[in-house]
Design a protein around this motif. Sequence first.
Motif, mmCIF file in Angstrom:
data_model
loop_
_atom_site.group_PDB
_atom_site.id
_atom_site.type_symbol
_atom_site.label_atom_id
_atom_site.label_comp_id
_atom_site.label_asym_id
_atom_site.label_seq_id
_atom_site.Cartn_x
_atom_site.Cartn_y
_atom_site.Cartn_z
ATOM 1 N N LEU A 218 44.429 48.108 47.326
ATOM 2 C CA LEU A 218 43.062 47.912 46.876
ATOM 3 C C LEU A 218 42.244 47.251 47.969
ATOM 4 N N SER A 219 40.983 47.609 48.031
ATOM 5 C CA SER A 219 40.077 46.898 48.919
ATOM 6 C C SER A 219 39.827 45.510 48.339
ATOM 7 N N ALA A 220 39.306 44.623 49.158
ATOM 8 C CA ALA A 220 39.039 43.256 48.699
ATOM 9 C C ALA A 220 38.052 43.257 47.532
ATOM 10 N N LEU A 221 37.036 44.135 47.593
ATOM 11 C CA LEU A 221 36.044 44.195 46.523
ATOM 12 C C LEU A 221 36.660 44.718 45.240
ATOM 13 N N ALA A 222 37.472 45.800 45.351
ATOM 14 C CA ALA A 222 38.100 46.371 44.158
ATOM 15 C C ALA A 222 39.070 45.383 43.521
ATOM 16 N N ARG A 223 39.802 44.664 44.358
ATOM 17 C CA ARG A 223 40.745 43.677 43.833
ATOM 18 C C ARG A 223 39.989 42.559 43.097
ATOM 19 N N GLU A 225 37.092 42.726 41.625
ATOM 20 C CA GLU A 225 36.550 43.250 40.361
ATOM 21 C C GLU A 225 37.633 43.329 39.301
ATOM 22 N N GLN A 226 38.818 43.797 39.664
ATOM 23 C CA GLN A 226 39.912 43.898 38.686
ATOM 24 C C GLN A 226 40.359 42.518 38.220
ATOM 25 N N GLU A 227 40.437 41.557 39.163
ATOM 26 C CA GLU A 227 40.831 40.210 38.765
ATOM 27 C C GLU A 227 39.812 39.602 37.798
ATOM 28 N N ASP A 228 38.516 39.808 38.051
ATOM 29 C CA ASP A 228 37.485 39.267 37.152
ATOM 30 C C ASP A 228 37.594 39.887 35.771
ATOM 31 N N ALA A 229 37.802 41.204 35.714
ATOM 32 C CA ALA A 229 37.905 41.883 34.427
ATOM 33 C C ALA A 229 39.119 41.392 33.650
ATOM 34 N N LEU A 230 40.267 41.255 34.342
ATOM 35 C CA LEU A 230 41.478 40.795 33.659
ATOM 36 C C LEU A 230 41.345 39.338 33.246
ATOM 37 N N SER A 241 46.316 29.781 30.923
ATOM 38 C CA SER A 241 46.686 29.882 32.345
ATOM 39 C C SER A 241 46.100 31.135 32.992
ATOM 40 N N ALA A 242 45.001 31.670 32.386
ATOM 41 C CA ALA A 242 44.410 32.926 32.868
ATOM 42 C C ALA A 242 44.033 32.889 34.345
ATOM 43 N N PRO A 243 43.395 31.808 34.889
ATOM 44 C CA PRO A 243 42.997 31.826 36.309
ATOM 45 C C PRO A 243 44.172 31.994 37.273
ATOM 46 N N ASP A 244 45.346 31.432 36.922
ATOM 47 C CA ASP A 244 46.515 31.568 37.797
ATOM 48 C C ASP A 244 47.195 32.915 37.626
ATOM 49 N N LEU A 245 47.133 33.462 36.393
ATOM 50 C CA LEU A 245 47.863 34.693 36.104
ATOM 51 C C LEU A 245 47.145 35.942 36.600
ATOM 52 N N ALA A 246 45.822 35.958 36.545
ATOM 53 C CA ALA A 246 45.081 37.179 36.855
ATOM 54 C C ALA A 246 45.417 37.743 38.238
ATOM 55 N N PRO A 247 45.415 36.958 39.315
ATOM 56 C CA PRO A 247 45.739 37.525 40.631
ATOM 57 C C PRO A 247 47.154 38.078 40.710
ATOM 58 N N VAL A 248 48.119 37.387 40.059
ATOM 59 C CA VAL A 248 49.513 37.840 40.098
ATOM 60 C C VAL A 248 49.667 39.162 39.376
ATOM 61 N N LEU A 249 49.024 39.294 38.217
ATOM 62 C CA LEU A 249 49.158 40.519 37.422
ATOM 63 C C LEU A 249 48.474 41.695 38.112
ATOM 64 N N VAL A 250 47.304 41.454 38.711
ATOM 65 C CA VAL A 250 46.614 42.535 39.427
ATOM 66 C C VAL A 250 47.437 42.975 40.636
ATOM 67 N N GLU A 251 48.039 42.015 41.331
ATOM 68 C CA GLU A 251 48.877 42.347 42.488
ATOM 69 C C GLU A 251 50.038 43.249 42.079
ATOM 70 N N ALA A 252 50.534 43.051 40.840
ATOM 71 C CA ALA A 252 51.628 43.881 40.334
ATOM 72 C C ALA A 252 51.141 45.207 39.780
ATOM 73 N N GLY A 253 49.820 45.442 39.783
ATOM 74 C CA GLY A 253 49.294 46.705 39.276
ATOM 75 C C GLY A 253 49.116 46.728 37.766
ATOM 76 N N LEU A 254 49.074 45.563 37.139
ATOM 77 C CA LEU A 254 48.925 45.479 35.689
ATOM 78 C C LEU A 254 47.462 45.243 35.320
ATOM 79 N N GLY A 255 47.044 45.887 34.247
ATOM 80 C CA GLY A 255 45.691 45.735 33.742
ATOM 81 C C GLY A 255 45.707 45.498 32.243
#
Length: 461
Positions: A218-223, A225-230, A241-255
Amino acid sequence: MTALRGALRRIGVLADLPDDTLDWLIGQGRESRYAPGDVVSLQGESATEMLLFLEGAVEARRDEEGLLGPRYVARAGEPFEVSGKLPYSRLTVYPSTSRALEPTWVFRVPESAFDELLRRAPALGPRLVAVMADRIRDSAQNEVQRERLLALGRLAAGLAHELNNPAAASRRAARGLRVALAELNSAEQALAAWALDGPTRAQLAALEGRDRAEPPHLSALARAEQEDALLDWLETQGVTSAPDLAPVLVEAGLGTEDLTPLSAGLPPAALDAALRRLGAHLTLADLIGEVEEGTGRISALVGAIGEHTHVGRAPRAPTDVRRGLDSTLTMLGHRLRGVQVGRDYAPDLPVTEASAGELNQVWTNLIANAADALGGQGQLQVRAVTEGGSHLLVEIVDSGPGIPEDVQAHIFDPFFTTKGVGEGSGLGLDIARRIVQGHRGEISVTSHPGETRFQVRLPLD
Protein backbone atom coordinates in the motif's frame (compact mmCIF):
# COMPACT_ATOMS: atom_id res chain seq x y z
CA MET A 1 91.48 5.85 10.81
CA THR A 2 92.54 2.32 11.65
CA ALA A 3 89.38 1.66 13.68
CA LEU A 4 87.15 3.07 10.94
CA ARG A 5 89.00 1.04 8.29
CA GLY A 6 88.45 -2.11 10.33
CA ALA A 7 84.76 -1.31 10.75
CA LEU A 8 84.38 -0.74 7.00
CA ARG A 9 86.12 -4.06 6.27
CA ARG A 10 83.38 -5.79 8.27
CA ILE A 11 80.90 -4.66 5.57
CA GLY A 12 80.53 -7.72 3.35
CA VAL A 13 80.86 -5.98 -0.02
CA LEU A 14 83.97 -4.07 1.15
CA ALA A 15 85.72 -6.93 2.96
CA ASP A 16 88.43 -7.63 0.36
CA LEU A 17 89.15 -4.07 -0.77
CA PRO A 18 92.79 -2.98 -0.35
CA ASP A 19 93.72 -0.58 2.42
CA ASP A 20 94.48 2.28 0.05
CA THR A 21 90.98 2.05 -1.48
CA LEU A 22 89.37 2.02 1.97
CA ASP A 23 91.55 4.95 3.03
CA TRP A 24 90.46 6.86 -0.07
CA LEU A 25 86.81 6.02 0.71
CA ILE A 26 87.25 7.29 4.27
CA GLY A 27 88.51 10.57 2.86
CA GLN A 28 85.39 10.95 0.71
CA GLY A 29 82.72 10.16 3.29
CA ARG A 30 81.72 11.12 6.81
CA GLU A 31 80.72 9.37 10.01
CA SER A 32 77.41 9.85 11.82
CA ARG A 33 76.35 8.50 15.21
CA TYR A 34 72.77 8.24 16.44
CA ALA A 35 71.06 7.56 19.73
CA PRO A 36 67.93 5.33 19.83
CA GLY A 37 65.03 7.21 18.26
CA ASP A 38 67.15 9.65 16.28
CA VAL A 39 66.16 10.22 12.64
CA VAL A 40 68.75 8.80 10.23
CA SER A 41 66.90 9.69 7.02
CA LEU A 42 63.61 11.47 6.49
CA GLN A 43 60.86 10.40 4.11
CA GLY A 44 60.80 12.68 1.07
CA GLU A 45 64.27 14.19 1.52
CA SER A 46 66.79 13.81 -1.32
CA ALA A 47 68.72 10.53 -1.35
CA THR A 48 72.31 11.49 -2.20
CA GLU A 49 74.40 9.21 0.02
CA MET A 50 75.14 5.51 0.38
CA LEU A 51 74.74 4.48 4.02
CA LEU A 52 77.09 1.85 5.47
CA PHE A 53 75.92 0.57 8.87
CA LEU A 54 78.98 -0.11 10.99
CA GLU A 55 77.16 -0.65 14.29
CA GLY A 56 73.55 -0.72 15.45
CA ALA A 57 70.34 -0.78 13.42
CA VAL A 58 67.59 1.44 12.03
CA GLU A 59 63.92 0.81 11.36
CA ALA A 60 62.30 2.38 8.30
CA ARG A 61 58.60 3.20 8.25
CA ARG A 62 56.37 4.98 5.80
CA ASP A 63 54.57 7.81 7.51
CA GLU A 64 51.17 6.78 6.08
CA GLU A 65 51.49 3.13 7.08
CA GLY A 66 50.48 3.70 10.68
CA LEU A 67 50.17 0.37 12.45
CA LEU A 68 50.95 -1.76 9.40
CA GLY A 69 54.49 -2.13 10.70
CA PRO A 70 58.06 -1.45 9.59
CA ARG A 71 58.94 -1.49 5.94
CA TYR A 72 62.40 -2.87 6.65
CA VAL A 73 65.16 -2.99 9.23
CA ALA A 74 68.77 -2.25 8.30
CA ARG A 75 71.31 -3.69 10.73
CA ALA A 76 75.09 -3.90 10.83
CA GLY A 77 76.30 -7.37 9.85
CA GLU A 78 73.07 -8.28 8.01
CA PRO A 79 72.05 -8.13 4.32
CA PHE A 80 70.76 -4.55 4.58
CA GLU A 81 73.96 -3.18 6.14
CA VAL A 82 74.33 -1.19 2.90
CA SER A 83 71.41 1.15 2.25
CA GLY A 84 70.44 4.57 0.96
CA LYS A 85 71.49 5.69 -2.52
CA LEU A 86 73.53 3.01 -4.32
CA PRO A 87 75.42 3.21 -7.63
CA TYR A 88 73.13 2.55 -10.62
CA SER A 89 70.07 3.14 -8.38
CA ARG A 90 67.29 5.41 -9.62
CA LEU A 91 66.36 6.33 -6.04
CA THR A 92 65.93 10.10 -5.75
CA VAL A 93 64.17 10.56 -2.40
CA TYR A 94 63.90 8.39 0.67
CA PRO A 95 60.57 6.46 0.54
CA SER A 96 60.38 6.14 4.32
CA THR A 97 61.68 7.62 7.54
CA SER A 98 64.48 5.71 9.28
CA ARG A 99 65.10 5.94 13.02
CA ALA A 100 67.82 4.33 15.08
CA LEU A 101 66.71 1.34 17.14
CA GLU A 102 69.88 1.35 19.25
CA PRO A 103 73.16 3.29 19.35
CA THR A 104 74.07 3.36 15.66
CA TRP A 105 77.26 4.19 13.77
CA VAL A 106 76.85 5.03 10.07
CA PHE A 107 79.39 5.93 7.39
CA ARG A 108 77.95 8.07 4.59
CA VAL A 109 79.42 7.99 1.07
CA PRO A 110 78.30 10.86 -1.19
CA GLU A 111 76.92 10.14 -4.65
CA SER A 112 79.69 12.29 -6.15
CA ALA A 113 82.25 9.63 -5.15
CA PHE A 114 80.50 6.68 -6.84
CA ASP A 115 82.24 6.87 -10.23
CA GLU A 116 85.75 7.02 -8.78
CA LEU A 117 84.88 4.30 -6.25
CA LEU A 118 83.81 1.92 -9.01
CA ARG A 119 86.91 2.78 -11.03
CA ARG A 120 89.16 1.97 -8.07
CA ALA A 121 87.18 -1.18 -7.16
CA PRO A 122 85.48 -2.59 -10.31
CA ALA A 123 84.33 -5.72 -8.45
CA LEU A 124 82.24 -3.54 -6.18
CA GLY A 125 79.73 -2.70 -8.94
CA PRO A 126 78.19 -6.20 -9.32
CA ARG A 127 78.13 -6.63 -5.55
CA LEU A 128 76.18 -3.42 -5.01
CA VAL A 129 73.82 -4.33 -7.86
CA ALA A 130 73.14 -7.62 -6.07
CA VAL A 131 72.48 -5.73 -2.82
CA MET A 132 70.11 -3.41 -4.66
CA ALA A 133 68.28 -6.37 -6.28
CA ASP A 134 67.84 -8.04 -2.88
CA ARG A 135 66.54 -4.79 -1.43
CA ILE A 136 64.05 -4.33 -4.30
CA ARG A 137 62.85 -7.91 -3.95
CA ASP A 138 62.36 -7.57 -0.20
CA SER A 139 60.60 -4.23 -0.65
CA ALA A 140 58.29 -5.69 -3.30
CA GLN A 141 57.41 -8.62 -1.04
CA ASN A 142 56.60 -6.23 1.79
CA GLU A 143 54.45 -4.10 -0.51
CA VAL A 144 52.54 -7.17 -1.68
CA GLN A 145 51.96 -8.16 1.95
CA ARG A 146 50.87 -4.59 2.74
CA GLU A 147 48.43 -4.62 -0.18
CA ARG A 148 46.95 -7.88 1.05
CA LEU A 149 46.60 -6.51 4.57
CA LEU A 150 44.92 -3.38 3.23
CA ALA A 151 42.55 -5.50 1.13
CA LEU A 152 41.79 -7.64 4.19
CA GLY A 153 41.14 -4.51 6.22
CA ARG A 154 38.77 -3.15 3.58
CA LEU A 155 36.88 -6.44 3.44
CA ALA A 156 36.73 -6.66 7.24
CA ALA A 157 35.37 -3.11 7.47
CA GLY A 158 32.80 -3.83 4.78
CA LEU A 159 31.81 -7.09 6.42
CA ALA A 160 31.36 -5.39 9.80
CA HIS A 161 29.15 -2.80 8.10
CA GLU A 162 27.11 -5.48 6.32
CA LEU A 163 26.71 -7.57 9.48
CA ASN A 164 25.70 -4.62 11.63
CA ASN A 165 22.38 -3.99 9.87
CA PRO A 166 20.88 -7.52 10.13
CA ALA A 167 22.35 -7.96 13.61
CA ALA A 168 20.75 -4.72 14.81
CA ALA A 169 17.42 -5.64 13.18
CA SER A 170 17.47 -9.07 14.82
CA ARG A 171 18.26 -7.49 18.18
CA ARG A 172 15.35 -5.03 17.85
CA ALA A 173 13.04 -7.88 16.83
CA ALA A 174 14.14 -9.93 19.84
CA ARG A 175 13.27 -7.03 22.16
CA GLY A 176 9.91 -6.70 20.39
CA LEU A 177 9.24 -10.40 20.89
CA ARG A 178 9.46 -9.96 24.65
CA VAL A 179 6.89 -7.15 24.56
CA ALA A 180 4.59 -9.06 22.21
CA LEU A 181 4.71 -12.18 24.39
CA ALA A 182 3.74 -10.11 27.44
CA GLU A 183 0.83 -8.62 25.48
CA LEU A 184 -0.26 -12.10 24.35
CA ASN A 185 -0.28 -13.39 27.92
CA SER A 186 -2.27 -10.38 29.10
CA ALA A 187 -4.82 -10.83 26.29
CA GLU A 188 -5.09 -14.57 26.99
CA GLN A 189 -5.90 -13.90 30.65
CA ALA A 190 -8.53 -11.29 29.75
CA LEU A 191 -10.10 -13.60 27.16
CA ALA A 192 -10.18 -16.54 29.59
CA ALA A 193 -12.89 -14.72 31.54
CA TRP A 194 -15.25 -15.12 28.54
CA ALA A 195 -16.64 -18.45 27.54
CA LEU A 196 -16.30 -18.29 23.75
CA ASP A 197 -18.38 -20.71 21.75
CA GLY A 198 -16.92 -23.04 19.15
CA PRO A 199 -17.67 -20.96 16.02
CA THR A 200 -16.19 -17.80 17.59
CA ARG A 201 -13.04 -19.65 18.60
CA ALA A 202 -12.77 -21.04 15.07
CA GLN A 203 -13.13 -17.55 13.56
CA LEU A 204 -10.41 -16.19 15.86
CA ALA A 205 -8.08 -19.12 15.07
CA ALA A 206 -8.63 -18.58 11.33
CA LEU A 207 -7.69 -14.92 11.62
CA GLU A 208 -4.59 -15.75 13.67
CA GLY A 209 -3.51 -18.38 11.16
CA ARG A 210 -4.18 -16.15 8.15
CA ASP A 211 -1.67 -16.73 5.33
CA ARG A 212 0.54 -13.64 5.05
CA ALA A 213 2.95 -14.90 2.41
CA GLU A 214 1.97 -11.96 0.21
CA PRO A 215 1.58 -8.88 2.45
CA PRO A 216 -0.35 -5.99 0.96
CA HIS A 217 1.65 -3.30 -0.82
CA LEU A 218 0.00 0.00 0.00
CA SER A 219 1.06 3.56 -0.56
CA ALA A 220 1.45 5.71 2.54
CA LEU A 221 -1.80 7.54 1.74
CA ALA A 222 -3.78 4.34 1.14
CA ARG A 223 -2.44 2.80 4.33
CA ALA A 224 -3.38 5.89 6.36
CA GLU A 225 -6.92 5.87 4.93
CA GLN A 226 -7.41 2.19 5.77
CA GLU A 227 -6.05 2.66 9.29
CA ASP A 228 -8.43 5.61 9.89
CA ALA A 229 -11.42 3.63 8.62
CA LEU A 230 -10.57 0.59 10.76
CA LEU A 231 -9.89 2.78 13.78
CA ASP A 232 -13.35 4.35 13.47
CA TRP A 233 -14.98 0.93 13.19
CA LEU A 234 -13.09 -0.47 16.21
CA GLU A 235 -14.03 2.50 18.34
CA THR A 236 -17.73 2.10 17.42
CA GLN A 237 -17.38 -1.52 18.62
CA GLY A 238 -16.10 -0.31 21.98
CA VAL A 239 -12.54 -1.64 21.50
CA THR A 240 -10.41 0.40 23.91
CA SER A 241 -7.06 -0.64 22.34
CA ALA A 242 -8.19 0.49 18.85
CA PRO A 243 -5.30 3.01 18.26
CA ASP A 244 -2.66 0.29 18.82
CA LEU A 245 -4.53 -2.44 16.95
CA ALA A 246 -5.48 -0.60 13.76
CA PRO A 247 -1.95 -0.37 12.25
CA VAL A 248 -1.19 -4.02 13.09
CA LEU A 249 -4.42 -5.30 11.56
CA VAL A 250 -4.04 -3.21 8.39
CA GLU A 251 -0.44 -4.42 8.02
CA ALA A 252 -1.82 -7.98 8.09
CA GLY A 253 -4.33 -7.12 5.36
CA LEU A 254 -7.36 -7.25 7.66
CA GLY A 255 -10.31 -4.91 7.33
CA THR A 256 -13.78 -4.47 8.76
CA GLU A 257 -15.18 -7.17 6.46
CA ASP A 258 -12.77 -9.69 8.04
CA LEU A 259 -13.51 -8.67 11.63
CA THR A 260 -17.28 -8.17 11.48
CA PRO A 261 -18.12 -11.93 11.81
CA LEU A 262 -15.96 -12.12 14.94
CA SER A 263 -17.62 -9.09 16.53
CA ALA A 264 -21.15 -10.31 15.91
CA GLY A 265 -21.43 -12.51 19.00
CA LEU A 266 -19.05 -10.80 21.40
CA PRO A 267 -19.55 -8.01 23.90
CA PRO A 268 -17.08 -5.08 23.61
CA ALA A 269 -14.81 -6.26 26.44
CA ALA A 270 -14.53 -9.77 24.97
CA LEU A 271 -13.95 -8.38 21.45
CA ASP A 272 -11.22 -6.13 22.84
CA ALA A 273 -9.46 -9.12 24.45
CA ALA A 274 -9.87 -11.25 21.32
CA LEU A 275 -8.46 -8.56 19.02
CA ARG A 276 -5.58 -7.89 21.39
CA ARG A 277 -4.71 -11.58 21.23
CA LEU A 278 -5.05 -11.46 17.45
CA GLY A 279 -2.78 -8.42 17.28
CA ALA A 280 -0.18 -10.09 19.52
CA HIS A 281 -0.20 -13.20 17.30
CA LEU A 282 0.28 -11.12 14.17
CA THR A 283 3.06 -9.07 15.77
CA LEU A 284 4.84 -12.22 16.92
CA ALA A 285 4.67 -13.63 13.38
CA ASP A 286 6.15 -10.39 11.98
CA LEU A 287 8.94 -10.29 14.54
CA ILE A 288 9.83 -13.94 14.01
CA GLY A 289 10.02 -13.20 10.30
CA GLU A 290 12.39 -10.29 10.98
CA VAL A 291 14.62 -12.50 13.13
CA GLU A 292 14.66 -15.17 10.41
CA GLU A 293 15.49 -12.59 7.76
CA GLY A 294 18.24 -10.98 9.85
CA THR A 295 19.89 -14.21 10.92
CA GLY A 296 19.51 -15.54 7.37
CA ARG A 297 21.36 -12.50 6.07
CA ILE A 298 24.10 -13.02 8.65
CA SER A 299 24.34 -16.70 7.69
CA ALA A 300 24.59 -15.74 4.00
CA LEU A 301 27.41 -13.31 4.76
CA VAL A 302 29.29 -15.91 6.79
CA GLY A 303 28.79 -18.34 3.94
CA ALA A 304 30.13 -15.75 1.53
CA ILE A 305 33.26 -15.38 3.67
CA GLY A 306 33.85 -19.11 3.54
CA GLU A 307 33.23 -19.16 -0.20
CA HIS A 308 35.44 -16.12 -0.70
CA THR A 309 38.41 -17.42 1.28
CA HIS A 310 37.84 -21.13 0.58
CA VAL A 311 39.13 -22.08 3.99
CA GLY A 312 40.17 -25.71 4.06
CA ARG A 313 40.12 -26.16 0.27
CA ALA A 314 43.02 -27.58 -1.70
CA PRO A 315 45.19 -24.98 -3.50
CA ARG A 316 43.92 -26.18 -6.89
CA ALA A 317 40.52 -27.82 -7.24
CA PRO A 318 37.52 -27.81 -9.61
CA THR A 319 36.17 -24.28 -9.23
CA ASP A 320 32.88 -22.69 -10.24
CA VAL A 321 33.81 -19.05 -10.85
CA ARG A 322 30.15 -18.00 -10.56
CA ARG A 323 30.18 -18.78 -6.85
CA GLY A 324 33.36 -16.77 -6.38
CA LEU A 325 31.93 -13.81 -8.29
CA ASP A 326 28.70 -13.92 -6.26
CA SER A 327 30.55 -14.13 -2.94
CA THR A 328 32.78 -11.21 -3.95
CA LEU A 329 29.74 -9.09 -4.87
CA THR A 330 28.26 -9.94 -1.48
CA MET A 331 31.46 -9.01 0.35
CA LEU A 332 31.69 -5.70 -1.53
CA GLY A 333 27.98 -4.90 -1.33
CA HIS A 334 28.59 -1.85 0.88
CA ARG A 335 30.78 -0.30 -1.84
CA LEU A 336 28.20 -0.95 -4.56
CA ARG A 337 25.24 0.81 -2.95
CA GLY A 338 23.49 2.92 -5.57
CA VAL A 339 25.06 0.88 -8.39
CA GLN A 340 22.90 -1.30 -10.66
CA VAL A 341 24.62 -4.69 -10.60
CA GLY A 342 23.87 -7.16 -13.39
CA ARG A 343 24.93 -10.81 -13.55
CA ASP A 344 25.17 -12.71 -16.83
CA TYR A 345 26.34 -16.27 -16.24
CA ALA A 346 26.17 -19.03 -18.81
CA PRO A 347 23.87 -21.72 -17.36
CA ASP A 348 26.17 -24.52 -18.54
CA LEU A 349 29.39 -22.85 -17.45
CA PRO A 350 31.98 -25.59 -16.76
CA VAL A 351 34.24 -25.69 -13.74
CA THR A 352 37.95 -25.02 -14.13
CA GLU A 353 40.91 -26.33 -12.17
CA ALA A 354 42.02 -23.32 -10.13
CA SER A 355 42.81 -21.86 -6.75
CA ALA A 356 39.43 -20.41 -5.82
CA GLY A 357 40.90 -18.17 -3.11
CA GLU A 358 43.41 -16.63 -5.53
CA LEU A 359 40.77 -16.07 -8.21
CA ASN A 360 38.55 -14.40 -5.63
CA GLN A 361 41.41 -11.99 -4.97
CA VAL A 362 41.35 -11.15 -8.68
CA TRP A 363 37.58 -10.56 -8.65
CA THR A 364 37.94 -8.45 -5.48
CA ASN A 365 40.57 -6.17 -7.04
CA LEU A 366 38.63 -5.73 -10.30
CA ILE A 367 35.20 -5.16 -8.71
CA ALA A 368 36.61 -2.85 -6.01
CA ASN A 369 38.30 -0.73 -8.70
CA ALA A 370 35.02 -0.61 -10.64
CA ALA A 371 33.17 0.47 -7.49
CA ASP A 372 35.69 3.27 -6.95
CA ALA A 373 35.25 4.42 -10.56
CA LEU A 374 31.44 4.40 -10.29
CA GLY A 375 31.29 6.33 -7.02
CA GLY A 376 27.88 4.98 -5.98
CA GLN A 377 26.07 5.43 -9.29
CA GLY A 378 25.97 3.81 -12.69
CA GLN A 379 26.04 0.18 -13.79
CA LEU A 380 28.28 -2.80 -13.14
CA GLN A 381 27.96 -5.91 -15.30
CA VAL A 382 29.60 -9.20 -14.28
CA ARG A 383 29.68 -11.82 -17.04
CA ALA A 384 31.01 -15.39 -17.17
CA VAL A 385 30.81 -17.47 -20.37
CA THR A 386 32.86 -19.97 -22.36
CA GLU A 387 34.88 -18.80 -25.33
CA GLY A 388 35.69 -21.12 -28.21
CA GLY A 389 35.18 -24.20 -26.06
CA SER A 390 38.71 -23.88 -24.68
CA HIS A 391 38.59 -20.86 -22.39
CA LEU A 392 36.43 -19.42 -19.67
CA LEU A 393 35.86 -15.68 -20.07
CA VAL A 394 35.01 -13.43 -17.12
CA GLU A 395 34.20 -9.77 -17.81
CA ILE A 396 33.87 -6.95 -15.27
CA VAL A 397 32.29 -3.96 -17.05
CA ASP A 398 31.52 -0.60 -15.45
CA SER A 399 29.91 2.54 -16.84
CA GLY A 400 32.37 4.88 -15.16
CA PRO A 401 34.41 7.70 -16.68
CA GLY A 402 36.93 5.35 -18.27
CA ILE A 403 40.72 5.06 -18.09
CA PRO A 404 42.81 7.54 -20.11
CA GLU A 405 44.83 5.97 -22.92
CA ASP A 406 48.19 7.01 -21.44
CA VAL A 407 47.21 5.30 -18.16
CA GLN A 408 45.95 2.05 -19.74
CA ALA A 409 49.46 1.13 -20.83
CA HIS A 410 50.69 1.15 -17.22
CA ILE A 411 47.80 -0.02 -15.03
CA PHE A 412 49.24 -3.54 -14.65
CA ASP A 413 52.70 -2.20 -13.77
CA PRO A 414 53.72 -2.77 -10.14
CA PHE A 415 53.41 0.32 -7.91
CA PHE A 416 51.59 2.31 -10.61
CA THR A 417 48.53 4.05 -9.18
CA THR A 418 46.38 7.07 -9.97
CA LYS A 419 45.05 7.24 -6.41
CA GLY A 420 46.21 9.69 -3.77
CA VAL A 421 48.94 9.02 -1.22
CA GLY A 422 47.87 6.30 1.21
CA GLU A 423 44.84 5.31 -0.89
CA GLY A 424 46.51 2.62 -2.96
CA SER A 425 49.89 0.94 -3.38
CA GLY A 426 49.55 0.28 -7.11
CA LEU A 427 49.82 -3.48 -6.60
CA GLY A 428 46.18 -4.60 -6.87
CA LEU A 429 46.16 -5.08 -10.63
CA ASP A 430 49.74 -6.35 -10.64
CA ILE A 431 48.73 -9.05 -8.17
CA ALA A 432 45.65 -9.85 -10.28
CA ARG A 433 47.85 -10.15 -13.39
CA ARG A 434 50.29 -12.48 -11.63
CA ILE A 435 47.49 -14.71 -10.32
CA VAL A 436 45.88 -14.97 -13.75
CA GLN A 437 49.21 -15.72 -15.40
CA GLY A 438 49.85 -18.33 -12.71
CA HIS A 439 46.67 -20.03 -13.94
CA ARG A 440 48.02 -19.87 -17.53
CA GLY A 441 45.43 -17.22 -18.33
CA GLU A 442 45.36 -13.67 -19.65
CA ILE A 443 43.94 -10.40 -18.32
CA SER A 444 43.29 -7.34 -20.48
CA VAL A 445 41.40 -4.05 -20.43
CA THR A 446 39.65 -1.82 -22.92
CA SER A 447 38.23 1.51 -21.86
CA HIS A 448 36.56 4.65 -23.08
CA PRO A 449 34.24 7.14 -21.33
CA GLY A 450 31.13 5.26 -20.23
CA GLU A 451 32.65 1.76 -20.39
CA THR A 452 35.68 0.05 -18.88
CA ARG A 453 35.88 -3.67 -19.63
CA PHE A 454 38.32 -5.98 -17.86
CA GLN A 455 38.52 -9.46 -19.39
CA VAL A 456 40.03 -12.51 -17.71
CA ARG A 457 40.53 -15.62 -19.85
CA LEU A 458 41.28 -18.90 -18.10
CA PRO A 459 42.02 -22.20 -19.91
CA LEU A 460 39.47 -24.94 -19.29
CA ASP A 461 41.97 -27.74 -19.99
